[in-house]
Design a protein around this motif. Structure first.
Motif, mmCIF file in Angstrom:
data_model
loop_
_atom_site.group_PDB
_atom_site.id
_atom_site.type_symbol
_atom_site.label_atom_id
_atom_site.label_comp_id
_atom_site.label_asym_id
_atom_site.label_seq_id
_atom_site.Cartn_x
_atom_site.Cartn_y
_atom_site.Cartn_z
ATOM 1 N N ASP B 27 0.833 -1.214 0.000
ATOM 2 C CA ASP B 27 0.000 0.000 0.000
ATOM 3 C C ASP B 27 0.863 1.257 0.000
ATOM 4 O O ASP B 27 0.489 2.277 -0.582
ATOM 5 C CB ASP B 27 -0.928 0.025 1.222
ATOM 6 C CG ASP B 27 -2.134 -0.898 1.014
ATOM 7 O OD1 ASP B 27 -2.402 -1.241 -0.163
ATOM 8 O OD2 ASP B 27 -2.771 -1.273 2.013
ATOM 9 N N TYR B 30 1.573 3.260 -3.020
ATOM 10 C CA TYR B 30 0.521 4.133 -3.573
ATOM 11 C C TYR B 30 0.327 5.369 -2.697
ATOM 12 O O TYR B 30 -0.720 6.002 -2.739
ATOM 13 C CB TYR B 30 -0.792 3.349 -3.720
ATOM 14 C CG TYR B 30 -0.727 2.326 -4.837
ATOM 15 C CD1 TYR B 30 -1.193 2.636 -6.118
ATOM 16 C CD2 TYR B 30 -0.163 1.072 -4.632
ATOM 17 C CE1 TYR B 30 -1.114 1.714 -7.155
ATOM 18 C CE2 TYR B 30 -0.073 0.146 -5.659
ATOM 19 C CZ TYR B 30 -0.551 0.465 -6.918
ATOM 20 O OH TYR B 30 -0.468 -0.436 -7.938
ATOM 21 N N SER B 31 1.363 5.701 -1.907
ATOM 22 C CA SER B 31 1.222 6.838 -0.995
ATOM 23 C C SER B 31 1.048 8.150 -1.754
ATOM 24 O O SER B 31 0.554 9.125 -1.200
ATOM 25 C CB SER B 31 2.440 6.914 -0.079
ATOM 26 O OG SER B 31 3.599 7.020 -0.880
ATOM 27 N N ASP B 32 1.454 8.172 -3.029
ATOM 28 C CA ASP B 32 1.303 9.390 -3.838
ATOM 29 C C ASP B 32 -0.110 9.542 -4.398
ATOM 30 O O ASP B 32 -0.450 10.570 -4.963
ATOM 31 C CB ASP B 32 2.315 9.386 -4.992
ATOM 32 C CG ASP B 32 2.270 8.112 -5.819
ATOM 33 O OD1 ASP B 32 1.724 7.095 -5.328
ATOM 34 O OD2 ASP B 32 2.769 8.106 -6.958
ATOM 35 N N VAL B 33 -0.934 8.500 -4.270
ATOM 36 C CA VAL B 33 -2.281 8.559 -4.844
ATOM 37 C C VAL B 33 -3.233 9.150 -3.807
ATOM 38 O O VAL B 33 -3.309 8.644 -2.692
ATOM 39 C CB VAL B 33 -2.763 7.153 -5.258
ATOM 40 C CG1 VAL B 33 -4.195 7.200 -5.790
ATOM 41 C CG2 VAL B 33 -1.823 6.550 -6.296
ATOM 42 N N PRO B 34 -3.947 10.224 -4.174
ATOM 43 C CA PRO B 34 -4.882 10.807 -3.208
ATOM 44 C C PRO B 34 -5.887 9.754 -2.720
ATOM 45 O O PRO B 34 -6.339 8.921 -3.506
ATOM 46 C CB PRO B 34 -5.598 11.901 -4.014
ATOM 47 C CG PRO B 34 -4.726 12.180 -5.182
ATOM 48 C CD PRO B 34 -3.959 10.929 -5.466
ATOM 49 N N ASP B 36 -8.942 9.811 -2.124
ATOM 50 C CA ASP B 36 -10.224 9.767 -2.854
ATOM 51 C C ASP B 36 -10.152 8.910 -4.106
ATOM 52 O O ASP B 36 -11.174 8.480 -4.630
ATOM 53 C CB ASP B 36 -10.608 11.177 -3.350
ATOM 54 C CG ASP B 36 -10.950 12.081 -2.192
ATOM 55 O OD1 ASP B 36 -10.991 11.575 -1.062
ATOM 56 O OD2 ASP B 36 -11.160 13.288 -2.442
ATOM 57 N N CYS B 37 -8.952 8.726 -4.615
ATOM 58 C CA CYS B 37 -8.811 7.998 -5.880
ATOM 59 C C CYS B 37 -8.681 6.497 -5.654
ATOM 60 O O CYS B 37 -8.847 5.715 -6.594
ATOM 61 C CB CYS B 37 -7.590 8.485 -6.648
ATOM 62 S SG CYS B 37 -7.722 10.186 -7.185
ATOM 63 N N LEU B 38 -8.343 6.077 -4.460
ATOM 64 C CA LEU B 38 -8.142 4.638 -4.228
ATOM 65 C C LEU B 38 -9.482 3.916 -4.182
ATOM 66 O O LEU B 38 -10.430 4.389 -3.555
ATOM 67 C CB LEU B 38 -7.392 4.425 -2.905
ATOM 68 C CG LEU B 38 -5.934 4.889 -2.902
ATOM 69 C CD1 LEU B 38 -5.379 4.868 -1.487
ATOM 70 C CD2 LEU B 38 -5.079 4.022 -3.829
ATOM 71 N N PHE B 39 -9.547 2.791 -4.845
ATOM 72 C CA PHE B 39 -10.797 2.027 -4.883
ATOM 73 C C PHE B 39 -10.855 1.113 -3.674
ATOM 74 O O PHE B 39 -10.005 0.248 -3.489
ATOM 75 C CB PHE B 39 -10.873 1.216 -6.175
ATOM 76 C CG PHE B 39 -12.144 0.406 -6.288
ATOM 77 C CD1 PHE B 39 -13.378 1.047 -6.407
ATOM 78 C CD2 PHE B 39 -12.109 -0.977 -6.252
ATOM 79 C CE1 PHE B 39 -14.552 0.311 -6.513
ATOM 80 C CE2 PHE B 39 -13.281 -1.720 -6.351
ATOM 81 C CZ PHE B 39 -14.498 -1.075 -6.478
ATOM 82 N N LYS B 40 -11.863 1.292 -2.842
ATOM 83 C CA LYS B 40 -11.935 0.503 -1.613
ATOM 84 C C LYS B 40 -13.075 -0.491 -1.635
ATOM 85 O O LYS B 40 -13.253 -1.275 -0.703
ATOM 86 C CB LYS B 40 -12.070 1.438 -0.409
ATOM 87 C CG LYS B 40 -10.960 2.487 -0.377
ATOM 88 C CD LYS B 40 -10.551 2.861 1.021
ATOM 89 C CE LYS B 40 -9.415 3.848 1.012
ATOM 90 N NZ LYS B 40 -9.725 5.126 0.336
ATOM 91 N N GLY B 41 -13.850 -0.475 -2.706
ATOM 92 C CA GLY B 41 -14.996 -1.382 -2.782
ATOM 93 C C GLY B 41 -14.594 -2.782 -3.221
ATOM 94 O O GLY B 41 -13.412 -3.131 -3.255
ATOM 95 N N VAL B 42 -15.589 -3.575 -3.542
ATOM 96 C CA VAL B 42 -15.361 -4.933 -4.039
ATOM 97 C C VAL B 42 -15.682 -4.915 -5.532
ATOM 98 O O VAL B 42 -16.717 -4.388 -5.938
ATOM 99 C CB VAL B 42 -16.290 -5.935 -3.311
ATOM 100 C CG1 VAL B 42 -16.108 -7.336 -3.875
ATOM 101 C CG2 VAL B 42 -16.026 -5.910 -1.814
ATOM 102 N N TYR B 43 -14.790 -5.449 -6.335
ATOM 103 C CA TYR B 43 -15.040 -5.475 -7.776
ATOM 104 C C TYR B 43 -16.205 -6.396 -8.105
ATOM 105 O O TYR B 43 -16.278 -7.519 -7.585
ATOM 106 C CB TYR B 43 -13.789 -5.943 -8.535
ATOM 107 C CG TYR B 43 -12.722 -4.896 -8.575
ATOM 108 C CD1 TYR B 43 -12.846 -3.796 -9.405
ATOM 109 C CD2 TYR B 43 -11.595 -5.002 -7.764
ATOM 110 C CE1 TYR B 43 -11.869 -2.814 -9.434
ATOM 111 C CE2 TYR B 43 -10.614 -4.022 -7.795
ATOM 112 C CZ TYR B 43 -10.762 -2.927 -8.635
ATOM 113 O OH TYR B 43 -9.795 -1.966 -8.659
ATOM 114 N N ASP B 44 -17.096 -5.909 -8.957
ATOM 115 C CA ASP B 44 -18.226 -6.719 -9.377
ATOM 116 C C ASP B 44 -17.753 -7.685 -10.475
ATOM 117 O O ASP B 44 -18.023 -7.500 -11.662
ATOM 118 C CB ASP B 44 -19.331 -5.790 -9.896
ATOM 119 C CG ASP B 44 -20.575 -6.569 -10.275
ATOM 120 O OD1 ASP B 44 -20.668 -7.750 -9.891
ATOM 121 O OD2 ASP B 44 -21.439 -5.995 -10.961
#
Lengths: 495, 443
Positions: B27, B30-34, B36-44
């Motif tokens: 993880d 990805y410290s440079d990624v805001p 809000d942009c990180l996907f935290k859900g479950v992929y359908d």
């Protein structure tokens, strides 16, 4: 690799055949065609036996390097492993024998693949819907830009003719924009290698159709201001386009739709593991946000109750007034879509989360291990790829003629050690750019071997750059004379 | 992490590598990624399947498609592909290679593309070919743009209305956004109208004219004099052709065409529900430097060994960027290999035989269909393997009956005709059986 000299034409002997066809039992013959419609003489195709053909092409294949041969640290190309099950699936006769105009009721299985792929790509990117019709990345880009223009035209806004493209963009971005009838406006990068917001701001007026970006950019850096950029572009009435060439590090981690992108293309031959085939075929599906769904090209696959059908085919009479149009022969490169869908099923919702992180791990590992020998212009965590600006010591000071080793020389020397070269002289922001992308399918051992060789090459350059400048030494041919090839082109066999 | 066949990393590898990078966790990369942009859900998405499960899944999907005897054409042809082709194109040295930019380790790809270019020249009679394009319709669209690039002051291109429907539609799409005005040249009696062509050329503002060699009705067009008409008005004549037929029909060069384009699918490439196929393009020496796409040329290495390289790249998009007149930056290399191996096996004699069998079968079917009394002749013009008839029975019902008998035939066209096509893969027995279904059906 062994040098083999022949062309198939040079194996030809009159009267030899490599085909086997049934007899004509109809009593009719093509010679009945009116003579004014017939060609005057037969084409001078080779006359060879089947075994000649098999040996010739087997010999040619042995002068080629592929992913199955070895490691490709090729930046922006995402040369990951191409799973073999995908090839078997694409060859299944239940798919390979289907005529593209067969009625929908006879191709429900194929249409299910389209529908499932549309859904899977939408889930992975955060977009609403996809067309799978474009045949390549650049073709997807062009299709995406057509959708962008169609959006403005459909709103009666005809003055939006400019598209903003970063100076670090892939060369296809400005070219696609130009052939889509858009004027390209370049936005500069700042000292951090990211889009300069101060430079962007004045460019955003009501003549702007949109902006094209790849994120991470071609330096492998995440555009940290992306949410702000999306707001600015949208506030000016433009759309934001995502060039999916660099999607691999985000797969399983970040979705372009969540960053505010309205349109994107993906390269199935990069992120989704389909083979590059020596330059194609690939596939360049285009995804859009909900507001743009009706603008997608035709034909498209739609569900009606329990059945799937194809809508908007030439001559069908289906009403699709908003669609950007037809962009390829039928429904795209179905054989490639099959392969990519098989890959997605193998990954599943669990493994897909590791694609991006492992590709980023590999890139950062190589970068950290090599920055003592190669100039690293941008410090900090990179994503799936990074760029060196040539050797720290190119050996010029020790060379008799004062000439050091260039990036091209490093690339050529790598071939001697069984590695493909990185992408070189791109992006254009650096003079000696050497762009490295390892992908998640490479092991630590492979990367360590590559790192050792890169160190050895750097040491050679510092000692005696001539070794690099003369490279490669162990390939089927040495460096060819490309100037004469362009100046006095020989583009076909002349007997 | 769990084990997955395409990821070689062990947990130990990951820790060692993170340590070398100086980041605490994956993880952390990805410290440079805001946030809000990180996907935290479950992929359908479905759960991961094993290779066996994936295979079963696709076998089940494949079983939902009907395997039919193909008696249809319209731009995709069911010609026979000899076994050797699949065997050669599956060699991973070809299949998994990148674009041959590093020519020293890509002589295999470069050599077969050079052979492909040579064979396209042999079929079309033209001087130069590129390394291939996406498919036939996009190749026609590229030719449209190329003709405009050759006369930059002209922005009008003519299209024969007898071109295949998907060719017309793709060229229309490209032209709309590129800013080229298109005018259709009507067909008369099943063939591009010469009078209409003359009329449209008269203003002198036409950059190019695209006409079919074999048109949407299957008719082999007589293009005599077309080139003179177009050249008198300083335009380029572009012929859209079926390269398989070019082994016997008059070549684009013989008709005086400046550019030949078309789809190479008829040369050994499986139908595969519409792709991947391969577009081809050939032209004259005079137009060479305006031709889009990659080109392979012959040269010598430092030791004088014959070598092949991508050449004339100054024309290409990655150099010209926004000044480009094409955005093509790839070719359908592997599909060009299908074509090259196919043509090597067939040779001049095999190609003649393929056309002979297709012609004979098509004419036999044509006459037998007319004798059922359920069709009328649409045009009395020469055709090769494909033709249209006027159905005297409901066409929907006709196709249904044929489908239930296992035949894909009688595809309805926009004009209300039905299309039939016969290749060497169809037997006389199959034709007879299909005709008797039609004969006996209550339509």
């Amino acid at each position: 690799m062994r040098y083999y000299d022949k062309l198939i034409f040079e194996l030809s002997k009159k009267g030899r055949t490599g085909f086997s066809l049934p007899c004509n039992e109809y009593g009719r013959h093509v010679s009945e065609l009116p003579s004014e419609l017939k060609r005057s003489s037969s084409p001078e195709l080779p006359e060879v036996s089947e075994v000649d053909v098999v040996r010739h092409y087997t010999n040619l294949s042995q002068m080629n390097f592929g992913v199955d041969t070895g490691f490709y640290p090729l930046g922006s190309c995402t040369m990951k492993y191409n799973p073999k099950i995908n090839e078997e699936i694409a060859a299944m006769s239940g798919f390979s024998s289907l005529h593209p105009l067969q009625p929908a009721c006879t191709v429900q299985g194929a249409l299910e693949v389209y529908e499932a792929m549309d859904k899977a790509l939408s889930a992975l990117t955060g977009m609403a819907a996809f067309t799978l019709n474009p045949c390549a990345g650049a073709h997807g880009e062009l299709t995406g830009l057509m959708i962008m223009r169609q959006y403005h035209i459909s709103r009666g806004d005809f003055g939006r003719t400019k598209v903003i493209v970063p100076d670090s963009a892939h060369g296809t971005n400005p070219a696609s924009a130009a052939v889509c009838g858009l004027e390209v406006v370049v936005v500069k990068s700042n000292a951090d290698g990211r889009i300069d917001l101060a430079d962007l701001k004045p460019l955003l007026d009501d003549s702007v159709a949109g902006m094209m970006m790849t994120n991470p950019n071609t330096l492998g850096l995440f555009e940290t201001e992306i949410i702000r950029i999306a707001e600015m572009v949208h506030a000016a009435g433009g759309l934001l386009y995502y060039d999916g060439a660099n999607m691999n590090p985000l797969l399983g981690k970040v979705r372009p739709g969540d960053m505010g992108f309205d349109i994107l293309h993906l390269n199935l031959h990069k992120t989704f593991s389909t083979p590059h085939g020596g330059g194609g075929p690939g596939a360049g599906p285009v995804g859009v946000s909900e507001a743009l769904r009706d603008l997608l090209p035709v034909p498209k696959v739609v569900r009606e109750g329990s059945a799937l059908k194809v809508v908007g085919r030439a001559g069908s009479g289906d009403e699709t007034p908003l669609s950007a149009g037809e962009v390829s022969a039928f429904l795209g490169n179905f054989g490639i879509i099959l392969r990519a869908y098989a890959y997605i099923l193998m990954l599943g919702k669990e493994n897909v989360r590791m694609v991006g992180p492992l590709s980023v791990l590999n890139a950062n590992y190589v970068k950290e291990c090599l920055k003592d020998s190669y100039k690293l212009p941008m410090e900090g965590v990179c994503k799936h790829e990074f760029v060196f600006d040539g050797l720290i010591d190119d050996g010029a000071s020790k060379a008799a003629d004062g000439q050091g080793a260039t990036t091209l020389d490093v690339a050529k020397r790598l071939l001697d050690f069984g590695f493909h070269a990185p992408t070189i002289y791109f992006p254009l922001l650096f003079h000696q750019a050497l762009m490295i992308e390892p992908t998640e399918t490479e092991s630590k051992e492979t990367l360590d071997a590559f790192i050792d060789v890169m160190h050895r090459i750097a040491a050679e350059a510092a000692e005696n750059p001539a070794v690099l400048r003369e490279a490669p030494h162990g390939t089927p041919i040495s460096r060819p004379d490309e100037t004469t090839a362009a100046r006095k082109p020989i583009l076909k066999w002349n007997g | 992490m769990g084990q997955f066949a395409y990821f070689p990393h062990t947990d130990e590898d990951i820790s060692l590598m993170l340590e070398r990078i100086g980041v605490g966790s994956l993880d952390g990369l990805y410290s440079d990624v805001p946030e809000d942009c990180l996907f935290k859900g479950v992929y359908d998405l479905p759960e991961a399947m094993s290779e066996m499960e994936v295979r079963r899944h696709f076998e089940a999907l494949g079983a939902k498609n009907s395997k039919l005897k193909i008696f249809a054409g319209l731009g995709a042809y069911d010609h026979y592909a000899p076994s050797v082709i699949q065997y050669i194109v599956s060699r991973s040295e070809f299949l998994t290679a990148y674009t041959p930019y590093q020519c020293e380790i890509s002589q295999g790809t470069l050599r077969y593309i050079f052979e492909y270019q040579s064979m396209i020249c042999m079929l079309t009679g033209l001087a130069v070919s590129n390394a291939s394009l996406y498919d036939g319709p996009t190749a026609a669209a590229e030719a449209m743009r190329m003709s405009v690039a050759c006369s930059p002051k002209k922005k009008r291109v003519l299209l024969s209305a007898a071109l295949l429907p998907n060719v017309l539609r793709v060229v229309e799409t490209y032209a709309r956004y590129y800013g080229v005005e298109l005018t259709l040249v009507e067909a008369e009696g099943g063939q591009t109208s010469r009078a209409a062509l003359e009329r449209e050329l008269a203003p002198g503002d036409v950059a190019g004219v695209i006409v079919p060699g074999i048109n949407r009705y299957g008719i082999v067009e007589n293009l005599e004099g077309f080139a003179d008409l177009v050249h008198d008005r300083k335009g380029l004549l572009i012929e859209y052709c079926d390269p398989s037929a070019l082994a016997v029909t008059k070549t684009p060069a013989e008709w005086g065409a400046d550019i030949a384009v078309g789809d190479g699918q008829s040369l050994g490439i499986p139908l595969c529900y519409g792709g991947p196929y391969v577009g081809f393009m050939a032209t004259t020496d005079a137009c060479l430097r305006k031709m889009p796409g990659r080109i392979v040329g012959q040269t010598a290495d430092k030791d004088g060994k014959r070598s092949y390289v991508l050449t004339l790249q100054a024309r290409e998009q990655h150099i010209r960027r926004e000044k480009a007149t094409s955005n093509i930056c790839s070719n359908e290399s592997l599909m060009a290999l299908f074509v090259t191996v196919y043509l090597s096996l067939m040779g001049p004699e095999g190609m003649k035989r393929v056309n002979d069998l297709s012609y004979a079968g098509a004419h036999y079917l044509h006459d037998r269909l007319l004798s059922t009394g359920k069709f009328a002749e649409a045009f009395d013009k020469p055709f090769l393997k494909e033709f249209v008839l006027k159905p005297l029975v409901p066409a929907d019902r006709l196709q249904e009956v044929l489908l239930s008998g296992g035949y894909f035939a009688a595809v309805q066209t926009e004009e209300g005709y039905v299309n039939f096509c016969v290749t060497e893969k169809r037997t006389k027995a199959e034709i007879d059986a299909m005709v008797s279904i039609i004969q006996e059906a209550e339509l």
